[in-house]
Write a protein that holds these residues in place. Structure first.
Motif, PDB file in Angstrom:
ATOM      1  N   GLY A  21       0.816  -1.209   0.000  1.00 31.55           N
ATOM      2  CA  GLY A  21       0.000   0.000   0.000  1.00 31.55           C
ATOM      3  C   GLY A  21       0.849   1.257   0.000  1.00 31.55           C
ATOM      4  N   GLU A  70      -8.081   2.099  -4.981  1.00 26.48           N
ATOM      5  CA  GLU A  70      -9.105   2.093  -3.938  1.00 26.48           C
ATOM      6  C   GLU A  70     -10.479   1.851  -4.544  1.00 26.48           C
ATOM      7  OE1 GLU A  70     -12.204   3.705  -1.341  1.00 26.48           O
ATOM      8  OE2 GLU A  70     -11.601   4.493  -3.295  1.00 26.48           O
ATOM      9  N   GLU A 108      -6.168   6.355  -5.704  1.00 25.16           N
ATOM     10  CA  GLU A 108      -7.621   6.473  -5.848  1.00 25.16           C
ATOM     11  C   GLU A 108      -8.163   5.425  -6.816  1.00 25.16           C
ATOM     12  OE1 GLU A 108     -11.014   9.838  -6.991  1.00 25.16           O
ATOM     13  OE2 GLU A 108      -8.890  10.385  -6.848  1.00 25.16           O
ATOM     14  N   ARG A 148     -12.292  -1.590  -3.450  1.00 22.68           N
ATOM     15  CA  ARG A 148     -13.295  -1.416  -2.403  1.00 22.68           C
ATOM     16  C   ARG A 148     -14.404  -2.471  -2.455  1.00 22.68           C
ATOM     17  NH1 ARG A 148     -15.034   2.250   1.248  1.00 22.68           N
ATOM     18  NH2 ARG A 148     -13.361   3.700   0.711  1.00 22.68           N
TER      19      ARG A 148
END
Length: 237
Positions: free
Chosen positions: A79, A95, A92, A99
């Motif tokens: 990460g 993510e 982003e 998600r």
């Protein structure tokens, strides 16, 4: 609050890496770090192809596990390798892609298998909360963590050039510090590593759930009082 949650989890991962590593195999560890470096170099150059990054990540995870260091550390390092700013910022993007898998599958599956505790009615709950392990976890989350967050913030503001934002008061910091007592995935994860006995794990989990419930109530009270004491202009903002 988001920054606090992220840093809190990262510190917990460091604790796992340092204190829950029984043996260390250097060669797999070197291999894991090498794959993480390759992964980082790839994402820094704008590579987003899953067929390149996923094998690197899985290989790093497997080698980290084989080294004796908890494989969660590999996830944290991977990460950190993803750029947040710059022309190849991909945090982003990743993510957004991860998600659904994380929130929709990984966390619920973890919760289903790791959080099950049987409590025999109200009397059983009272007896469970009287156990020293449950009381210790409860005190650590409801008292220890808020005290640590609040005291650290105060000391930083008192002895460095850092200052609270003009829109924040110390009562707001106290409310957020109390929210830090809400624990679930990482707290239960550490419980499974810290206690070998299933009975002790169950007691610790009960302490976690009770602490989370109590921390949510206390923080809600403090933040509600803080909101009522705010000016109309602050509330409008």
């Amino acid at each position: 609050l988001l920054t606090l949650a992220v840093v809190d989890d990262l510190l917990a991962i460091i604790v796992i890496a340092v204190f829950y590593t029984d043996h260390l195999a250097p060669l797999p560890l070197i291999g894991a770090l090498a794959l993480i470096a390759v992964f980082g170099g790839a994402v820094q150059r704008g590579v987003r192809a899953w067929w390149v990054l996923v094998p690197l990540a899985l290989g790093a995870w497997a080698l980290m596990h084989a080294s004796g260091v908890h494989s969660t550390v590999a996830g944290v390092l991977l990460g950190f390798a993803v750029p947040v700013l710059g022309p190849h910022a991909a945090a982003e993007h990743f993510e957004h892609r991860m998600r659904p898998l994380s929130a929709g599958i990984a966390v619920p599956v973890f919760a289903f298998f790791a959080a099950g505790v049987t409590v025999s009615g109200w009397a059983g709950l009272v007896d469970a909360l009287a156990d020293p392990v449950a009381l210790g976890v409860l005190a650590g989350l409801v008292v220890g963590k808020p005290l640590g967050v609040f005291a650290t913030t105060y000391l930083v503001a008192r002895f460095t050039h850092a200052r609270l934002d003009d829109d924040l008061a110390w009562r707001d910091v106290l409310g957020v510090a109390l929210l830090a007592g809400i624990g679930f995935t990482v707290a239960i994860f550490v419980t499974g590593l810290a206690f070998q006995s299933q009975a002790l794990q169950d007691q610790a989990k009960i302490g976690i759930f009770a602490a989370s419930f109590l921390a949510a109530i206390l923080s809600g009270i403090v933040l509600s009082i803080a909101a009522r004491r705010s000016t109309p202009e602050e509330l409008a903002i």
